[in-house]
Design an enzyme around this catalytic site. Sequence first.
Site, PDB file in Angstrom:
ATOM      1  N   HIS A 322       0.808  -1.214   0.000  1.00 38.88           N
ATOM      2  CA  HIS A 322       0.000   0.000   0.000  1.00 38.88           C
ATOM      3  C   HIS A 322       0.847   1.272   0.000  1.00 38.88           C
ATOM      4  O   HIS A 322       0.378   2.315  -0.469  1.00 38.88           O
ATOM      5  CB  HIS A 322      -0.928   0.020   1.217  1.00 38.88           C
ATOM      6  CG  HIS A 322      -2.156  -0.816   1.048  1.00 38.88           C
ATOM      7  ND1 HIS A 322      -2.163  -2.183   1.281  1.00 38.88           N
ATOM      8  CD2 HIS A 322      -3.423  -0.495   0.653  1.00 38.88           C
ATOM      9  CE1 HIS A 322      -3.380  -2.650   1.046  1.00 38.88           C
ATOM     10  NE2 HIS A 322      -4.160  -1.655   0.662  1.00 38.88           N
ATOM     11  N   GLY A 323       2.055   1.210   0.521  1.00 42.64           N
ATOM     12  CA  GLY A 323       2.878   2.408   0.528  1.00 42.64           C
ATOM     13  C   GLY A 323       4.233   2.161   1.159  1.00 42.64           C
ATOM     14  O   GLY A 323       4.394   1.260   1.990  1.00 42.64           O
TER      15      GLY A 323
END
Length: 467
Positions: A322-323
């Site tokens: 996700h990041g």
Amino acid sequence: MAFNSLPFIFLFLPLVMAGWRLVKPRRAALVFMMIASYAFYAFAAGWLSLLMLVSTTVDFTVGILLDREERPGRRKLTLLLSLAFNLGLLSFFKYYGFFIDSVNDVAGHAVLRNTLHVILPAGISFYTFQSMGYSIDVYRRDIKACRSFIEFAAFVSLFPQLIAGPIVRPSYLLPQLQKEGPVDNARVTDGAFLFACGLAKKVLVADRLAFFADPILNRASSQLTRTLWVGIVAFALQIYFDFSGYTDMARGLARILGLEFSINFDSPYHADSPSDFWKRWHVSLSSWLRDYLYIPLGGNRKGSRRTSINLLVTMLLGGLWHGASWNFVLWGALHGAGLAVTRMWQRSRGETREPRLAVRALTTFLTFQFVCFAWVFFRAPSFGHATLLLGRIARGTTGVANVSPTVALVLAAGMLMHAVPVGWDQRLRERFVRLPAPAMGVLLALAAYGLHLAAGAKAEPFVYGQF
């Protein structure tokens, strides 16, 4: 070019719809769609769109080699080369800076210098997973290799799901792209209505909640405990309506084009356990992680302890997907731990019958509290900010939450809209909206313009996560 932007709705979409209908035969239409999708992606990624072309070429070639090769050792080596290329590309562009910053933080001084200033290409996480999934499926003999580069390139670059998903399996989407059939005006109308519903979820609910939640969570040190909790709940609804609204728009666009994407969100805050939550939240990602990571690690086949480790590793990597931040890793770790504890609890009880209503209500409430707690780390810009916010809540500052009637109405509407079952849009359209496709298109354009005016301030398509 965001789905909720006027250039997309009034210029790009009508041109693509017309071209997709008018260009014949199917192969020429796929060439048109591929060019249109790359043009769409170039607005977001510029010259970095060439990376998608390179990744597409590599996995198309790998698929053919895997299909031809019979020797197990050669097939495994070919797949490993594909995975190394794709993961290497993703790691460099997404995690290069994160790796350098982490090493420097551990050392306490600048051991490494970030001299490259790498730019993260939009959507690289999605198209990399989609392309890798194809190579793995061909390796497993689950599907036959695609022999047309045009078809495969259209599959990888298809613009409705390119920037933020859903991740569509090749066994599901490739046959749809290969099949040529008559235009179904009822499906076009369904798609336009679904797109308008997703647009409303994004613009009228998610963006409104963001204007309330952001000031509270960004200035946590000056907020009351109740106000912070309301802010966290507002963010939980915001991120749901943001992602699910985008998914509805993507599914609506696919339906307009005569294609079908699978459902990606199913009232996730009704989940009564973390495992139930991940059966409802971002289903295309959770099923991808299950089939291509968790099960190959051993799944639940090697004992309780190994199962817990596999769940934790899967969700750690899912969080990092996700990041590029330790906050996302911690968010994934919390969900991995939640899945492991849930599984141990269910095994200890050994019950298969449906729990009583009161028990289900309690577990649903507790699951929602757990998910909101984890959202704090997902939302916070840093670990320090997350601990500050949670510390402020733990100290229990008293007072009445500062919530305006408008925000309270949006929160209530959000909870009600979240409770609507899957397929509500089609049932609603069939019951109340009986318009032909052209009239539905005009209504969509007017609705989009009205929603654009209602939004007031410009909002980015996604604020949290790096995809």
